[in-house]
Design a protein around this motif. Structure first.
Motif, PDB file in Angstrom:
ATOM      1  N   PRO A 119       0.811  -1.004   0.108  1.00 36.03           N
ATOM      2  CA  PRO A 119       0.147   0.104   0.024  1.00 36.03           C
ATOM      3  C   PRO A 119       1.005   1.277   0.014  1.00 36.03           C
ATOM      4  CG  PRO A 119      -0.438  -1.283   1.980  1.00 36.03           C
ATOM      5  CD  PRO A 119       0.902  -1.778   1.412  1.00 36.03           C
ATOM      6  N   SER A 120       2.064   1.201   0.713  1.00 35.94           N
ATOM      7  CA  SER A 120       3.068   2.417   0.903  1.00 35.94           C
ATOM      8  C   SER A 120       3.656   2.652  -0.551  1.00 35.94           C
ATOM      9  CB  SER A 120       3.975   1.983   1.996  1.00 35.94           C
ATOM     10  OG  SER A 120       4.625   1.117   1.512  1.00 35.94           O
ATOM     11  N   TRP A 121       3.577   1.725  -1.666  1.00 38.53           N
ATOM     12  CA  TRP A 121       4.439   1.971  -2.831  1.00 38.53           C
ATOM     13  C   TRP A 121       4.180   3.199  -3.654  1.00 38.53           C
ATOM     14  CZ3 TRP A 121       3.998   2.373  -8.517  1.00 38.53           C
ATOM     15  CH2 TRP A 121       5.136   1.988  -8.855  1.00 38.53           C
ATOM     16  N   ASN A 122       5.284   3.979  -3.530  1.00 41.74           N
ATOM     17  CA  ASN A 122       5.223   5.418  -4.398  1.00 41.74           C
ATOM     18  C   ASN A 122       5.636   5.498  -5.678  1.00 41.74           C
ATOM     19  OD1 ASN A 122       5.347   8.081  -4.979  1.00 41.74           O
ATOM     20  ND2 ASN A 122       7.199   8.661  -3.463  1.00 41.74           N
ATOM     21  N   PRO A 123       4.798   5.802  -6.548  1.00 42.20           N
ATOM     22  CA  PRO A 123       5.065   5.384  -8.070  1.00 42.20           C
ATOM     23  C   PRO A 123       5.992   6.894  -8.580  1.00 42.20           C
ATOM     24  CG  PRO A 123       2.857   6.121  -7.953  1.00 42.20           C
ATOM     25  CD  PRO A 123       3.105   5.782  -6.424  1.00 42.20           C
ATOM     26  N   TYR A 124       6.089   7.991  -7.543  1.00 41.74           N
ATOM     27  CA  TYR A 124       6.573   8.876  -8.138  1.00 41.74           C
ATOM     28  C   TYR A 124       7.833   9.256  -7.794  1.00 41.74           C
ATOM     29  CZ  TYR A 124       1.806   9.940  -9.256  1.00 41.74           C
ATOM     30  OH  TYR A 124       0.503   9.637  -9.653  1.00 41.74           O
ATOM     31  N   ARG A 125       8.713   9.959  -8.596  1.00 39.63           N
ATOM     32  CA  ARG A 125      10.159  10.517  -8.203  1.00 39.63           C
ATOM     33  C   ARG A 125       9.978  11.708  -8.948  1.00 39.63           C
ATOM     34  NH1 ARG A 125      13.972  11.863 -12.291  1.00 39.63           N
ATOM     35  NH2 ARG A 125      15.931  11.970 -11.117  1.00 39.63           N
ATOM     36  N   VAL A 126      10.572  12.887  -8.234  1.00 41.73           N
ATOM     37  CA  VAL A 126      10.794  14.136  -8.842  1.00 41.73           C
ATOM     38  C   VAL A 126      12.023  14.492  -9.333  1.00 41.73           C
ATOM     39  CG1 VAL A 126      10.269  16.570  -8.567  1.00 41.73           C
ATOM     40  CG2 VAL A 126       8.790  14.972  -7.583  1.00 41.73           C
ATOM     41  N   GLY A 127      12.673  14.814 -10.595  1.00 37.42           N
ATOM     42  CA  GLY A 127      13.726  14.960 -10.805  1.00 37.42           C
ATOM     43  C   GLY A 127      14.466  16.443 -10.102  1.00 37.42           C
ATOM     44  N   VAL A 128      15.924  16.530 -10.097  1.00 35.40           N
ATOM     45  CA  VAL A 128      16.572  17.833  -9.698  1.00 35.40           C
ATOM     46  C   VAL A 128      15.900  18.999 -10.265  1.00 35.40           C
ATOM     47  CG1 VAL A 128      18.541  18.774  -9.032  1.00 35.40           C
ATOM     48  CG2 VAL A 128      18.390  16.442  -8.839  1.00 35.40           C
ATOM     49  N   THR A 129      15.349  19.941  -9.604  1.00 33.47           N
ATOM     50  CA  THR A 129      15.233  21.251 -10.101  1.00 33.47           C
ATOM     51  C   THR A 129      16.289  21.900 -11.060  1.00 33.47           C
ATOM     52  OG1 THR A 129      13.635  21.674  -8.492  1.00 33.47           O
ATOM     53  CG2 THR A 129      14.106  23.556  -9.832  1.00 33.47           C
ATOM     54  N   SER A 130      15.874  22.267 -11.970  1.00 35.08           N
ATOM     55  CA  SER A 130      17.105  22.814 -13.056  1.00 35.08           C
ATOM     56  C   SER A 130      17.175  24.423 -13.371  1.00 35.08           C
ATOM     57  CB  SER A 130      17.563  21.771 -14.414  1.00 35.08           C
ATOM     58  OG  SER A 130      16.392  21.792 -15.087  1.00 35.08           O
ATOM     59  N   VAL A 131      18.103  25.009 -13.496  1.00 39.66           N
ATOM     60  CA  VAL A 131      17.963  26.235 -13.860  1.00 39.66           C
ATOM     61  C   VAL A 131      17.752  26.403 -15.439  1.00 39.66           C
ATOM     62  CG1 VAL A 131      19.662  28.243 -14.066  1.00 39.66           C
ATOM     63  CG2 VAL A 131      19.503  27.135 -12.207  1.00 39.66           C
ATOM     64  N   ARG A 132      18.331  25.476 -16.103  1.00 39.17           N
ATOM     65  CA  ARG A 132      18.131  25.546 -17.646  1.00 39.17           C
ATOM     66  C   ARG A 132      16.654  25.482 -17.940  1.00 39.17           C
ATOM     67  NH1 ARG A 132      21.296  23.670 -22.310  1.00 39.17           N
ATOM     68  NH2 ARG A 132      19.779  22.754 -23.945  1.00 39.17           N
ATOM     69  N   GLY A 133      16.198  26.282 -18.869  1.00 41.19           N
ATOM     70  CA  GLY A 133      14.794  26.487 -19.239  1.00 41.19           C
ATOM     71  C   GLY A 133      13.820  27.226 -18.600  1.00 41.19           C
ATOM     72  N   LYS A 134      14.643  27.735 -17.518  1.00 42.10           N
ATOM     73  CA  LYS A 134      13.654  28.724 -16.482  1.00 42.10           C
ATOM     74  C   LYS A 134      13.831  29.960 -17.039  1.00 42.10           C
ATOM     75  CE  LYS A 134      12.543  25.841 -13.004  1.00 42.10           C
ATOM     76  NZ  LYS A 134      12.960  24.633 -13.636  1.00 42.10           N
ATOM     77  N   SER A 135      12.768  30.886 -16.810  1.00 37.17           N
ATOM     78  CA  SER A 135      12.940  32.267 -17.199  1.00 37.17           C
ATOM     79  C   SER A 135      13.895  32.990 -16.018  1.00 37.17           C
ATOM     80  CB  SER A 135      11.577  32.707 -17.276  1.00 37.17           C
ATOM     81  OG  SER A 135      10.924  32.947 -15.828  1.00 37.17           O
ATOM     82  N   PRO A 136      14.318  34.232 -16.207  1.00 33.62           N
ATOM     83  CA  PRO A 136      15.263  34.664 -15.169  1.00 33.62           C
ATOM     84  C   PRO A 136      14.493  34.952 -14.099  1.00 33.62           C
ATOM     85  CG  PRO A 136      15.696  35.743 -17.441  1.00 33.62           C
ATOM     86  CD  PRO A 136      14.515  34.730 -17.552  1.00 33.62           C
TER      87      PRO A 136
END
Lengths: 496, 416
Positions: A374-391
């Motif tokens: 029941p506790s299985w977590n399907p999600y993993r979030v990547g490292v937040t990256s600067v590339r592709g973000k607006s200033p």
């Protein structure tokens, strides 16, 4: 009682199996790899294409065909759940004559048989669908479900998620034997000692034949290394096909592909050279191979950038089993040994589906009544990256953590914060040796036009600080010499 | 988000950038100097050898000594320093309005400026660019990386070294390794003559007994974890390896010193025209690129032999920027600079004829006893010998240029 499972090989296949097994209460999984990191074998160096499944003949290879189509569908879910860089541009199998068109038509039929959606022939309009197509092409088989992932990042993400769900990773652990007692496997002998296991899943890629022999099964089964060479161009070259381009396959190979990778580089390759069985570590590039890739690339594309815009070339080895047949089997003798061997193309595509198939195989063959965690977590979030973000967005990130404003890799715009977090994550999955290359493949730092000449040592410094390893002992790629020895004068005059 | 209004933003805090910022400030401009690292000085900081400052300071200095002199001058000027700052993008708002977006641990800043000087230096060509195939073990460094390890971090990159390229950088690195106690097995040069100066061939190789292989190429690198050896072959006139001439050199380290390329990524993105011969931007005599108000200096403009030239170019770009900012750079009927016999590259590319211009040029192939001259003028420079690796610097007075038509042809002419 939980079944102890040892999965040998943390490539995309082994990692996927580990993740799927981690969904169930029934298993206690340990994932083994001989390299200091996950995904350093065949999973790392390939076209990165998620194939639609219209190239698989269900008459010849029914399992392969089914799992390829299913894998393509599953990847869509997995890349969302695991935050893996991916694109779904579709692919064009180009043909250059009426005669070749006849051969290509077969793939529409195969698509129909395999239940691949949307595959069709296109003619003159191919040049509008993809402006970078070579004008010599008279048409193409268009397969809209083809996609691209970052294969190494995919493996890293899958392993992170598997570990989060209870899988234990043992890197730099080479399997030297499979211990069998009373007709049942009881574990694996490794370079780090004995690892107890009720089930042993052999996903050792190129070396899966050897592991199978260790268990005393399939003694005639031999995997041959098939080498493929690739060229990667500077992200700033203007030639960027939107779709995946490739020729009509031959019995030996799917041919040279032209793709714009998920990181925006034009990539051409691979060649297909069968090497002798003993050359399973031969990742040499050759001048002939690279020239051939350039040549084949120019058949696909209207224009190929000059060789001096190539920022890197590399070779990958694909495991080629006899007759191209995957060997996926759970054995009675020894009980508990499972081969997932000879997983040649489309192995990357099929990996998530193979994992499901292996789960069913284990449940059926070894009579396991599966029970979901029941506790299985399907999600993993990547490292937040600067590339592709607006200033503006970057400004917010920097306010929270000033390291987001410290740019380490100038070409790819990777910040110190991303490197530091990646090092932490590598330690969290259980890697004892955090390599500069491991950080590079996860963050893209050092994969730009300067190929790390301005940042490699800065990354080594961050690793040194984060792990308490002296700088000269930080490893770039593999165990051994590290980034170099200390200068004599710094050692207080002691001799070398 | 922080915003700063300036006249000029200088991108890159190496010698050319420091010189440009100091000069611009002395001319009364409000200047910001943006540098990636936490220190100014650029590459000379890791150059412990001498050869810096002979022209600018009349002394033979090491890299750090040279940089400290430049910084001393900068400190007397009121330049806004942006350290640990990465230029994210440059927006051309209008002809004389640029917005430079800078990322740093302090946050994102917007620098509004009328003009920009690019002094972003160069990067090294890698083993991949020069087509060295084979395996990819650890132990392959560019010369700059090896230098960084040795002289900034105090690490020894390796013990048995093969150096690819006999330009001044390769020669100096050979000596540097030898002085640190490494065994330099060979310097491999693809051309039939050494890439660097004869002075360096003698003082860096001969004095240390290091063999130099001319007309040879490293065709592949071998090694599992660490470099074990390189395969070297003789090359023909087209620089292709001659089959059967291969031999192996055992080593644990390969240093690639195969030349530099200007860092022009941002310039390219702004749409500046590039000269394939220099790899840098096309510029006029004020070192202004084809994007008005955007200038280039130092190795970002053209790969220089001497840091002194980079400083000279930095100052010239500052003067150009000053004219631009004070609206004194009207429309000009530029004369084109054309490459004549045996000229591989020359900057600047356009001149007005209204003022003296310093030209920087390189030849295509070595020649002895020649004149480097401007066709149709009295301007000529006698050279005992010219080689592609030695930059020719020639100051042309406006009087020599102004009478000529709209094409200035520079050529190399043998004495006979």
């Amino acid at each position: 009682m939980k079944l102890k499972v040892a999965v040998i090989g943390a490539g995309v296949v082994g990692a996927s199996i580990a993740r799927v097994l981690s969904m169930y209460e029934n298993f206690d999984v340990v994932l083994l790899d001989r390299e200091p990191d996950v995904g350093w074998g065949a999973s790392k160096a390939n076209t990165s294409v998620i194939h639609p499944g219209h190239e698989e003949d269900p008459g010849e290879h029914p399992v392969r065909a089914r799992l390829c189509v299913e894998g393509n569908r599953l990847w869509r879910k997995w890349v969302e759940e695991l935050d893996i860089p991916a694109r779904w541009p579709g692919e064009l199998m180009l043909f250059y004559s009426e005669e070749e068109a006849q051969r290509a038509a077969r793939y529409v039929e195969l698509a129909r048989l395999n239940g691949v959606p949307g595959v069709r022939m296109v003619w003159e309009e191919v040049k509008q669908i993809e402006p970078w197509v070579n004008p010599g092409a008279v048409g193409a088989v268009y397969a809209p479900t083809a996609g691209l992932v970052s294969p190494f990042e995919a493996v890293a993400a899958i392993v992170e998620n598997a570990v989060e769900n209870g899988v234990r990773l043992l890197a730099e652990t080479e399997v030297r034997g499979v211990r069998v007692s009373g007709g049942e496997v009881c574990g694996v002998e490794t370079s780090r000692g004995f690892v107890e296991a009720d089930l042993v899943v052999n996903a050792a890629g190129l070396h899966a034949d050897r592991v199978s022999h260790m268990a005393g099964v399939e003694l005639d089964f031999r995997i041959k290394p098939r080498r493929g060479e690739y060229l990667l161009f500077d992200e700033n070259v203007h030639v960027k096909p939107r779709m995946i381009l490739h020729p009509v396959p031959t019995p030996v190979t799917k041919g040279v592909y032209a793709v714009t990778t998920v990181h925006g580089n034009l990539m051409l390759g691979p060649t297909a050279d069968d090497l002798p069985e003993e050359e399973k570590d031969n990742l040499s590039t050759t001048e002939e191979g690279l020239s051939r890739v350039m040549e084949e690339g120019s058949r696909l594309l209207r224009e190929v950038p000059p060789r001096d815009r190539v920022i890197r070339f590399f070779a990958g080895l694909r495991p080629e089993p006899p007759r191209g047949e995957w060997l996926i089997k759970a054995y009675d003798d020894p009980w508990g040994f499972v081969n997932v061997a000879g997983i040649r193309s489309p192995g990357l595509t099929a990996a998530p589906a193979i994992a499901g198939y292996v789960l069913e195989l284990i449940a059926g063959e070894y009579d396991v009544r599966l029970s979901r965690k029941p506790s299985w977590n399907p999600y993993r979030v990547g490292v937040t990256s600067v590339r592709g973000k607006s200033p503006e967005e970057v400004d917010q990130l920097v306010k929270a953590n000033p390291d987001y404003g410290a740019i380490v890799c100038r070409c790819r715009l990777v910040s110190k914060a991303e490197i530091v977090e990646t090092v932490e994550r590598m330690r969290r999955i259980g890697l004892e040796r955090v390599t500069v290359d491991g950080v590079k493949f996860r963050t893209t730092a050092g994969t730009g036009w300067c190929q790390g000449q301005f940042c490699r040592w800065g990354i080594a410094l961050i690793i040194s600080q984060a792990t308490g390893t002296p700088l000269h002992e930080v490893t770039v790629k593999r165990a051994g010499y590290g980034v170099g020895d200390v200068k004599v004068l710094l050692r207080g005059g002691s001799s070398c | 988000m922080l915003e700063t209004k300036l006249d000029l933003v200088v991108v890159g805090g190496g010698p050319a950038g420091i010189a440009a910022a100091s000069k611009a400030c002395e001319l009364g401009m409000k200047v910001g100097l943006v540098e990636n690292r936490e220190v100014l000085g650029g590459i000379p900081l890791q150059c412990v050898h001498t050869g810096f400052g002979v022209h600018v300071f009349g002394e033979d200095l090491t890299g750090p000594e040279f940089v400290y002199r430049l910084i001393d001058r900068l400190q007397r000027a009121d330049v806004g320093l942006f350290l640990k700052s990465h230029v994210h993008s440059i927006e051309l708002k209008a002809f004389d309005e640029k917005i430079v977006t800078v990322l740093s641990p302090k946050g994102v800043q917007r620098l509004y400026a009328k003009a920009v000087v690019f002094s972003t230096g160069a990067r090294e060509r890698t083993a991949f660019e020069i087509g060295v195939t084979g395996e990819r073990p650890d132990g392959v460094y560019t010369a700059g990386e090896a230098q960084t390890l040795m002289d900034l971090y105090g690490l020894m990159p390796g013990r048995r070294v093969v150096i690819i390229g006999s330009g001044d950088v390769g020669l100096i690195m050979a000596r540097r390794f030898a002085l640190e106690g490494a065994e330099v097995k060979a310097v491999i040069e693809v051309l039939p003559y050494p890439g660097g100066s004869m002075r360096n061939v003698v003082s860096c190789l001969r004095d240390f007994g290091i063999p130099l292989y001319l007309s040879h190429r490293v065709v592949s690198i071998r090694g599992g974890k660490r470099v074990e050896k390189v395969v070297v072959a003789k090359v023909d006139e087209e620089m292709r390896p001659v089959p059967g001439t291969e031999f192996e050199v055992e080593c644990d380290t390969v240093v690639v010193a195969a030349g530099l390329r200007p860092n022009v990524e941002l310039l390219e993105k702004m749409g500046a025209a590039l000269d394939p011969a220099t790899g840098g931007p096309v510029v006029n005599e004020t070192l202004e690129t084809t994007v008005p108000g955007v200038f280039a200096a130092g190795n970002a403009l053209v790969i220089n032999d001497l840091v002194d030239y980079a400083v000279e170019q930095g100052e010239r770009a500052a003067e150009g920027a000053h004219e631009f900012v004070s609206n004194r750079s009207g429309s000009v009927a530029w004369k084109r600079v054309v490459k004549g016999r045996n000229v591989r590259l020359i900057v600047p590319h356009y001149v007005s004829g209204e003022r003296d211009v310093v030209f920087y040029a390189r030849v295509k192939s070595p020649e002895r006893r020649v004149f480097f001259e401007l066709l149709g003028s009295d301007l000529k420079l006698y050279q005992q010998g010219v080689r592609p690796s030695e930059m020719i610097r020639l100051r042309a007075p406006s009087s020599a240029i102004s009478n000529l038509g709209d094409r200035l042809v520079f050529q190399v002419r043998p004495l006979e």
